[in-house]
Design a protein around this motif. Structure first.
Motif: not given
Length: 348
Positions: A106-120
């Motif tokens: 979403g437009r307010n998301v700044t910590a991640f971008r498409p293609g990032d590998d994540v967990m949680g």
């Protein structure tokens, strides 16, 4: 509305982002309560995102007590959730823990971008796609697999809060982990060691080798070793199994020690309630040194776990993996008490 995404998008009237609304995904949907048979494989729309959400393409998701608790006795989980001021949906896509790749933000998301590998953690992770917020995710450590990363969320955070916040484990303290072979137990052993504790792990014969791989300072098989007949006394006892009488756990405490209740036996709802009531009475009425760990997910704790994993001090222990199509079998395996360490569902 501008959304950075790896898929087509359209803005809806309520401010959410529909990512190619014709797209569907395979998901595990709970339709009822009682047994794993209420879990159905369905084709449903891909989640729509708010401005503060991410869409994660899920590679793996783990099975937690919370998940099969909703399947077996959702009413009881709902009651406890209300007491803790939380909301729980009994129907819908199951699963919370996840690992995967960011598909859209979403437009307010700044910590991640498409293609990032994540967990949680996210919402409805037993599916090809799940929604999440920045607060629920961290970057996946490169030294573990997607399967291992999917096991961290709830069990890891619970163990961390039990060790650090409730047990207050310090370097040199003697720590007993009773029930070291499960998801929370395997994390508790490793985190207590990372905090400098001298850790004795207690588990069943079946789980001995899994726990041995965690390198506790001492390892006991509760079918052969009675902790109450041994001379050792402990500064902190973590009751993860929920099967040993609390009075016996109190007997193995050193002066000034404490028992931290951080798990429950995989029995019926009645045994769970009885265990909690017994703990509350001993703690609040009899003033015995018992603390009940009710973990609350915090992003900061997930970040601590990421650091511990990257430093090599903690590594998720995995028992078995199941495909998304085998999710009923995975839940039965875990509900029946067969699972050791963490059970993970592989998705993509």
């Amino acid at each position: 509305m501008e959304t950075r995404a790896a898929a087509q998008e359209a803005t809806t009237m309520d401010g959410t982002v529909a990512l190619n609304t014709a797209r569907t995904m395979t998901a595990v949907v709970q339709e009822g309560q009682g047994s794993a048979d209420v879990l159905q494989i369905r084709q449903i729309p891909v989640p729509q995102l708010r401005d503060d959400q991410l869409l994660v393409r899920v590679h793996a998701a783990s099975v937690n007590a919370f998940d099969y608790g909703l399947v077996r006795a959702g009413w009881l989980v709902t009651v406890f959730a209300k007491l803790l001021g939380r909301r729980v949906r009994l129907q819908g896509v199951r699963g919370v823990d996840l690992s995967g790749t960011v598909e859209a933000v979403g437009r307010n998301v700044t910590a991640f971008r498409p293609g990032d590998d994540v967990m949680g953690v996210g919402t409805g992770s037993w599916a090809e796609y799940a929604s999440a917020t920045e607060r629920g995710l961290v970057s996946k450590p490169t030294n573990i697999s997607y399967v291992e990363a999917a096991a961290v969320g709830n069990a890891g955070v619970t163990a961390l809060q039990a060790v650090r916040d409730h047990g207050k484990v310090r370097a040199g303290q003697r720590v007993l982990v009773y029930g070291a072979g499960g998801g929370v137990g395997t994390f508790t052993v490793q985190i207590a060691k990372a905090f400098g504790g001298h850790v004795t792990a207690v588990t069943s014969t079946r789980n001995i080798e899994v726990v041995r791989s965690l390198a506790p300072d001492a390892l006991l098989d509760y079918t052969r070793d009675d902790i109450t007949k041994r001379p050792e006394r402990y500064d902190v006892v973590f009751d993860v199994a929920g099967t040993r009488p609390l009075g016996e756990l109190l007997r193995v405490l050193a002066p000034g020690g404490r028992v931290v209740m951080v798990g429950a036996a995989k029995g019926g709802a009645g045994s769970l309630v009885a265990r909690l009531v017994a703990g509350l009475i001993r703690a609040r009425v009899l003033r015995q040194p018992i603390l009940i760990c009710t973990a609350s997910f915090r992003h900061e704790d997930l970040a601590v776990l990421k650091d511990l994993i990257e430093s090599g001090k903690v590594r998720p222990a995995i028992d078995r993996t199941f495909s998304l199509a085998e999710v009923r079998e995975a839940v039965r395996y875990t509900m029946d008490g067969q699972g050791r360490a963490k059970v993970v569902i592989t998705i993509a």
